[in-house]
Design a protein around this motif. Structure first.
Motif, PDB file in Angstrom:
ATOM      1  N   ARG A   1      -3.616   9.547   1.432  1.00 34.71           N
ATOM      2  CA  ARG A   1      -4.789   8.941   0.834  1.00 34.71           C
ATOM      3  C   ARG A   1      -6.027   9.607   0.758  1.00 34.71           C
ATOM      4  O   ARG A   1      -6.730   9.481  -0.463  1.00 34.71           O
ATOM      5  CB  ARG A   1      -4.933   7.665   1.893  1.00 34.71           C
ATOM      6  CG  ARG A   1      -6.266   6.768   1.319  1.00 34.71           C
ATOM      7  CD  ARG A   1      -6.400   5.795   2.426  1.00 34.71           C
ATOM      8  NE  ARG A   1      -7.433   4.769   2.254  1.00 34.71           N
ATOM      9  CZ  ARG A   1      -8.667   5.167   3.125  1.00 34.71           C
ATOM     10  NH1 ARG A   1      -8.907   6.276   3.666  1.00 34.71           N
ATOM     11  NH2 ARG A   1      -9.957   4.406   3.060  1.00 34.71           N
TER      12      ARG A   1
ATOM     13  N   GLU B   1      -4.515   3.595  -1.272  1.00 34.80           N
ATOM     14  CA  GLU B   1      -4.949   2.457  -0.156  1.00 34.80           C
ATOM     15  C   GLU B   1      -3.994   1.824   0.255  1.00 34.80           C
ATOM     16  O   GLU B   1      -4.025   1.367   1.470  1.00 34.80           O
ATOM     17  CB  GLU B   1      -6.128   1.574  -1.057  1.00 34.80           C
ATOM     18  CG  GLU B   1      -7.360   2.230  -1.358  1.00 34.80           C
ATOM     19  CD  GLU B   1      -8.301   2.715  -0.386  1.00 34.80           C
ATOM     20  OE1 GLU B   1      -8.262   2.191   0.628  1.00 34.80           O
ATOM     21  OE2 GLU B   1      -9.421   3.357  -0.792  1.00 34.80           O
ATOM     22  N   MET B   2      -3.063   1.443  -0.548  1.00 35.94           N
ATOM     23  CA  MET B   2      -1.845   0.729  -0.035  1.00 35.94           C
ATOM     24  C   MET B   2      -0.978   1.563   0.922  1.00 35.94           C
ATOM     25  O   MET B   2      -0.351   0.822   1.743  1.00 35.94           O
ATOM     26  CB  MET B   2      -1.009   0.331  -1.261  1.00 35.94           C
ATOM     27  CG  MET B   2      -1.606  -0.728  -2.276  1.00 35.94           C
ATOM     28  SD  MET B   2      -0.531  -0.932  -3.912  1.00 35.94           S
ATOM     29  CE  MET B   2       0.919  -1.861  -3.061  1.00 35.94           C
TER      30      MET B   2
ATOM     31  N   SER C   1      -3.001   0.517   3.913  1.00 42.42           N
ATOM     32  CA  SER C   1      -3.154  -1.112   4.363  1.00 42.42           C
ATOM     33  C   SER C   1      -1.934  -1.825   4.472  1.00 42.42           C
ATOM     34  O   SER C   1      -2.211  -2.978   5.043  1.00 42.42           O
ATOM     35  CB  SER C   1      -3.987  -1.627   3.120  1.00 42.42           C
ATOM     36  OG  SER C   1      -3.292  -1.615   1.966  1.00 42.42           O
ATOM     37  N   ASP C   2      -0.921  -1.419   4.072  1.00 43.21           N
ATOM     38  CA  ASP C   2       0.593  -1.998   4.160  1.00 43.21           C
ATOM     39  C   ASP C   2       1.241  -1.235   5.163  1.00 43.21           C
ATOM     40  O   ASP C   2       1.713   0.081   5.022  1.00 43.21           O
ATOM     41  CB  ASP C   2       1.155  -2.324   2.852  1.00 43.21           C
ATOM     42  CG  ASP C   2       2.471  -3.026   3.073  1.00 43.21           C
ATOM     43  OD1 ASP C   2       3.112  -3.033   3.915  1.00 43.21           O
ATOM     44  OD2 ASP C   2       2.451  -4.077   2.113  1.00 43.21           O
ATOM     45  N   GLU C   3       1.469  -1.675   6.448  1.00 46.28           N
ATOM     46  CA  GLU C   3       2.243  -1.198   7.427  1.00 46.28           C
ATOM     47  C   GLU C   3       3.635  -0.619   7.043  1.00 46.28           C
ATOM     48  O   GLU C   3       4.118   0.317   7.707  1.00 46.28           O
ATOM     49  CB  GLU C   3       2.118  -1.982   8.741  1.00 46.28           C
ATOM     50  CG  GLU C   3       2.928  -3.461   8.597  1.00 46.28           C
ATOM     51  CD  GLU C   3       3.014  -4.014   9.805  1.00 46.28           C
ATOM     52  OE1 GLU C   3       2.402  -3.604  10.905  1.00 46.28           O
ATOM     53  OE2 GLU C   3       3.887  -4.922   9.817  1.00 46.28           O
TER      54      GLU C   3
ATOM     55  N   CYS D   1      -5.836   3.193  -5.734  1.00 44.20           N
ATOM     56  CA  CYS D   1      -5.348   2.059  -5.287  1.00 44.20           C
ATOM     57  C   CYS D   1      -4.007   2.356  -4.697  1.00 44.20           C
ATOM     58  O   CYS D   1      -3.642   1.532  -3.590  1.00 44.20           O
ATOM     59  CB  CYS D   1      -5.317   1.105  -6.392  1.00 44.20           C
ATOM     60  SG  CYS D   1      -5.024  -0.624  -5.907  1.00 44.20           S
TER      61      CYS D   1
ATOM     62  N   THR E   1       2.963   2.517   5.414  1.00 37.27           N
ATOM     63  CA  THR E   1       2.383   3.694   6.454  1.00 37.27           C
ATOM     64  C   THR E   1       3.791   3.855   7.223  1.00 37.27           C
ATOM     65  O   THR E   1       3.896   5.278   7.254  1.00 37.27           O
ATOM     66  CB  THR E   1       1.615   2.831   7.172  1.00 37.27           C
ATOM     67  OG1 THR E   1       0.441   2.620   6.404  1.00 37.27           O
ATOM     68  CG2 THR E   1       0.882   4.001   8.082  1.00 37.27           C
TER      69      THR E   1
END
Length: 253
Positions: A241, A217-218, A221-223, A214, A226
């Motif tokens: 990831r 994934e973050m 999914s969270d700019e 998870c 990233t």
């Protein structure tokens, strides 16, 4: 119409090395060869690759993917139905887990008791208090949050510097693997992901494979995550990831 291995790698977002590996193990054997013996992939090959990547995304080992795709009693529509069911279940599971997950950067600053000068020495331009309200709102009632606060409250400046050095070393290890052309699903990349999971568990909170997945994934999914991770090398967040997912599948399948 057929496509070269380089074109297919570009289409699918995988490495040429991964496609070669799929060919070597019989998972995705290209339908054609050029006069020079180079691999050429048909539209049907691309369809199969899409199915492979779906199942890999869901954490299936390669041998199970092969068994699923080569089952003579399963038609393409059945694969889509199965994938839809698996994705729906995974989404529901991740939504339930989201409240128990926090990014390592956010975990580092919970309960920090440092002077402004020490904070700058440890974290540089990053403000360790910037997301405190958001973290408290999203994860304040989770065991991971409480465990992280309890641990970090006792950390000295030297502890934070050690944790930072260890984290930076893991980052450099991932970057070196990317630059060497290692697949995110390679043993070396999965080993780096396992080291990352253990680093979190050792310094912040108990991070099992589901929670680590998870967290991965973050990363994409969270700019904000990233952008921060990709400062070391563009594409690093997605690479980490993928390595985290592969490592979780390796240990839980």
């Amino acid at each position: 119409m057929s496509y070269s291995v380089g074109q297919v790698a570009g289409f699918a977002g995988v490495t040429v090395r991964t496609l070669h590996h799929y060919d070597d193990i019989g998972l995705l054997v290209p339908s054609e060869r050029s006069h020079a013996g180079h691999r050429r992939y048909s539209d049907a090959d691309l369809d199969r690759l899409q199915q492979i990547l779906f199942y890999r995304e869901l954490g299936f080992p390669l041998d199970e993917v092969a068994a699923l795709l080569d089952d003579p009693e399963t038609d393409p529509r059945a694969h889509l139905r199965r994938q839809h069911e698996l994705l729906t279940a995974r989404i529901e599971k991740l939504q339930k887990m989201a409240a128990a997950v926090e990014h390592a950067m956010e975990a580092r600053k919970m309960g920090i008791n440092l002077t402004p000068e020490e904070k700058f020495e440890v974290f540089g331009d990053f403000d360790p208090d910037q997301y405190e309200d958001e973290v408290q709102e999203r994860w304040g009632d989770t065991d991971a949050y409480r465990q992280s606060r309890q641990r970090s409250a006792s950390y000295t400046k030297e502890d934070w510097l050690r944790i930072q050095r260890e984290g930076d070393e893991i980052t450099r290890r991932f970057v070196a693997l990317m630059e060497a052309g290692e697949s995110a699903e390679s043993e070396a990349a999965m080993d780096a992901a396992e080291e990352h999971r253990q680093w979190i568990s050792r310094n912040h909170y108990d991070c099992g494979y589901e929670m680590h997945t998870c967290l991965g994934e973050m990363y994409v999914s969270d700019e904000r995550f990233t952008r921060n991770i990709d400062q070391a090398k563009p594409g690093l967040a997605a690479y980490q990831r993928a390595a985290i997912l592969a490592n979780a599948a390796r240990h839980t399948s």
